[in-house]
Design an enzyme around this catalytic site. Sequence first.
Site, PDB file in Angstrom:
ATOM      1  N   GLY A  26      10.109 -69.243 -33.479  1.00  0.00           N
ATOM      2  CA  GLY A  26       9.615 -70.518 -33.636  1.00  0.00           C
ATOM      3  C   GLY A  26      10.098 -71.677 -34.534  1.00  0.00           C
ATOM      4  N   ASP A  84       5.803 -68.508 -41.370  1.00  0.00           N
ATOM      5  CA  ASP A  84       5.032 -67.444 -41.783  1.00  0.00           C
ATOM      6  C   ASP A  84       5.365 -67.091 -43.278  1.00  0.00           C
ATOM      7  OD1 ASP A  84       3.951 -67.518 -39.187  1.00  0.00           O
ATOM      8  OD2 ASP A  84       5.614 -66.015 -38.426  1.00  0.00           O
ATOM      9  N   ARG A 140      -0.456 -64.919 -37.974  1.00  0.00           N
ATOM     10  CA  ARG A 140      -1.079 -63.636 -37.290  1.00  0.00           C
ATOM     11  C   ARG A 140      -1.083 -62.423 -38.263  1.00  0.00           C
ATOM     12  NH1 ARG A 140      -3.891 -63.531 -32.676  1.00  0.00           N
ATOM     13  NH2 ARG A 140      -3.701 -61.651 -31.465  1.00  0.00           N
ATOM     14  N   GLU A 199      -5.582 -67.335 -37.620  1.00  0.00           N
ATOM     15  CA  GLU A 199      -5.634 -66.838 -36.279  1.00  0.00           C
ATOM     16  C   GLU A 199      -5.617 -65.167 -36.325  1.00  0.00           C
ATOM     17  OE1 GLU A 199      -2.145 -67.519 -33.867  1.00  0.00           O
ATOM     18  OE2 GLU A 199      -0.774 -67.717 -35.591  1.00  0.00           O
ATOM     19  N   LEU A 228       0.862 -78.508 -33.407  1.00  0.00           N
ATOM     20  CA  LEU A 228       0.782 -79.892 -34.290  1.00  0.00           C
ATOM     21  C   LEU A 228       1.241 -79.332 -35.760  1.00  0.00           C
ATOM     22  CD1 LEU A 228      -2.343 -81.468 -32.864  1.00  0.00           C
ATOM     23  CD2 LEU A 228      -0.090 -81.393 -31.897  1.00  0.00           C
ATOM     24  N   GLN A 229       0.728 -78.195 -36.241  1.00  0.00           N
ATOM     25  CA  GLN A 229       1.016 -77.933 -37.803  1.00  0.00           C
ATOM     26  C   GLN A 229       2.476 -77.561 -38.061  1.00  0.00           C
ATOM     27  OE1 GLN A 229      -0.954 -73.894 -38.811  1.00  0.00           O
ATOM     28  NE2 GLN A 229      -1.382 -74.146 -36.486  1.00  0.00           N
TER      29      GLN A 229
END
Lengths: 420, 420
Positions: free
Chosen positions: A13, A144, A192, A247, A298-299
């Site tokens: 990501g 993360d 997550r 999330e 968006l973040q």
Amino acid sequence: MTVKNAFYAQSGGVTSVINASACGVLETARAHSDKIGKVYAGHNGIIGALREELIDTSLESDADIAALKHTPGGAFGSCRYKLKDIKTHKAEYERLIEVFKAHNIGYFFYNGGNDSSDTAYKVSQISEQLGYPITSIGIPKTVDNDLPITDCCPGFGSVAKYISTSIMEASLDIQSMCESSTKIFVMEVMGRHAGWIAAAAGLAQREEGGAPQIILFPETPFDKASFLRRVDEVVKRDGFCAIVVSEGAQYADGRFLSDAGVTDAFGHTQLGGVAPFIANMIKSELGYKYHWAVADYLQRSARHISSATDLDQAYAVGKAAVDLALAGKNAVMPVIVREQDSPYKWSVGEAPLAKIANVEKKMPKEFITEDGFGITEAARRYLQPLIQGESYPPYKNGVPDYVKLKNQLVAKKLAHSFNV
Amino acid sequence: MTVKNAFYAQSGGVTSVINASACGVLETARAHSDKIGKVYAGHNGIIGALREELIDTSLESDADIAALKHTPGGAFGSCRYKLKDIKTHKAEYERLIEVFKAHNIGYFFYNGGNDSSDTAYKVSQISEQLGYPITSIGIPKTVDNDLPITDCCPGFGSVAKYISTSIMEASLDIQSMCESSTKIFVMEVMGRHAGWIAAAAGLAQREEGGAPQIILFPETPFDKASFLRRVDEVVKRDGFCAIVVSEGAQYADGRFLSDAGVTDAFGHTQLGGVAPFIANMIKSELGYKYHWAVADYLQRSARHISSATDLDQAYAVGKAAVDLALAGKNAVMPVIVREQDSPYKWSVGEAPLAKIANVEKKMPKEFITEDGFGITEAARRYLQPLIQGESYPPYKNGVPDYVKLKNQLVAKKLAHSFNV
């Protein structure tokens, strides 16, 4: 002996500052053209190496390379592709070395998270086994914030700044309206497996107990009764309640709230819908009117509000990667070392990839308040410096002027292709 | 004769720049203390007047008033409360006049949208009927951009800038990942009745046909087959598809997609979930991996990326409201007059409240491309100037340093309360 070329790839990501790391690599390599030839970038990450799709970054102007510092996303393309086990899938590694050989590549810079550190480590091993020397350096990146050893991960500070700013703004909005309208605002954030990003929302609190009044972490087992009790208390005290939910929020038995949650019109369980799930729960049980937001990509792409500290660190680890390679280091990763909390001081150190690969850093228990709904002073001390400073992109016609590279591929030299 | 005091109230959904209008009112009133006494602000809007909960803004420092220009939300509280019909609910209007009389209030500044213009107009009428003179001035505000006569509505330009910037950033993110991961990104934006906000997403396109490749407007009846066909074409051409969908997107028969969409764990239809609905539809029918975002309040409170043009206009209409009142005007609203598209020139004009009250400005048909999925050059010409310029708030500890007013209420003078 001709100088060796380098290969750089973005992995996993992307973030709002991963291109700043790319910029650090490229500018530093250009400054040492006596030791590093061309820098090829993987088209869509490591897949580009396997397919022999190499972007010739020497065709990009200095100005465009500099502009990477203010451009989000992955400028060369990234991928979610983990090299498989070296014993069962040796062909993949051999293909990598074959491509590197064909293009005289002697340096491998891999910009990613846990999996990527593992890959970079394996490449350093296989190069020994196959007798083709590759200097393999990892470059940390992940929103993360879960890499070990490094104090923080480039990409995280900017998401943290986006989240704390956004929930502060939305809280002011809902506070203005709560007397006659919406009383509940739920914002879902990424994370997550760990609550690092959710924790950053706590930096928005303008006073003890201020908004966001409740944060739901993956680390705190969700208990419906105590949660609803707290929501009701807060609404009765403040008139409104702003809630940030990770999330990864989950029940004591490990089930994600998002899985228990929302089904779509086709009857499928919908992922990433924990905000509407929580909002509806409150409406059903307490009757309060709600709004909810899911920031999603968006973040992590919000370069318009990146943290200057994060940006500096992203560039610094890119630069340090090349410096380490030139200093003869191998199978290492530059890491951020915190020297002092306040005023914040940091430097770049190094760590062996073997110690970083596949190790996940959890958020310390002492970062979450005893009631499970907020962050402690220790968390604040850790997080605060990471969101410091603003570094705005230039704008053109009212929107950010993000660079678009030429991304021209070099001619293939190998006769056969490789299926990825 | 002593100078009259003024009453200012914020109404309806707040914006990132409504406080700049408040600042315009307060600074201009302070500059004319020979003609206007104190400015009282309604605590939670017009409800504050009915309850005799008046905030004494004279207790706020000049610096704090100036800081309203960079603070989102409604600094005095707003409300969703429409005064009812004057014939059936005369008591409400009489109560207003009674409170105004008790506090020597001769000016009424009402900062809101359609409903508020109607209220301000009615107040001007009732003051005549009841023989207590009130100068009633409306101040335009709404992210919906649906007030007539004025070229645009303060609040809209900033949402437009947030939306175009955010979808540009998220599109760069998904583009980097599309080879091996997410191919669809759906972002839901506000606009229940008109596609003004959705249209702003078109300003993010960096080239003809660029991302976001599809915009779903309330004005274009949703046709599943042609939509899916387009999504598939775009993914095959670009590798990914970024979609912006208005919360008001609807079928030809007027049903909202969001109503047809998602149900929660309790079986209730969930409002505002058109993004997940669209994303799941694509996954079911075309099999593409997706992500989705719902910006909700984040978009209208995002002062950190407000448009400088919007901010200037918000301040200007606040200032003009006081200037109009001092010039003896009544039952009018300052409006934005566009003098030239490029370079953009604007001025402040005035319009009678009677012509603004309850009239909704629709987006012109010629702003949407023939295929229904994009914006035209005419739309671009109209929208472009409204997002021009940046005006960043100051930051403290990495987050915006938004002001918190004292908001001290004045002592009540009336013996009886009024139920709202």
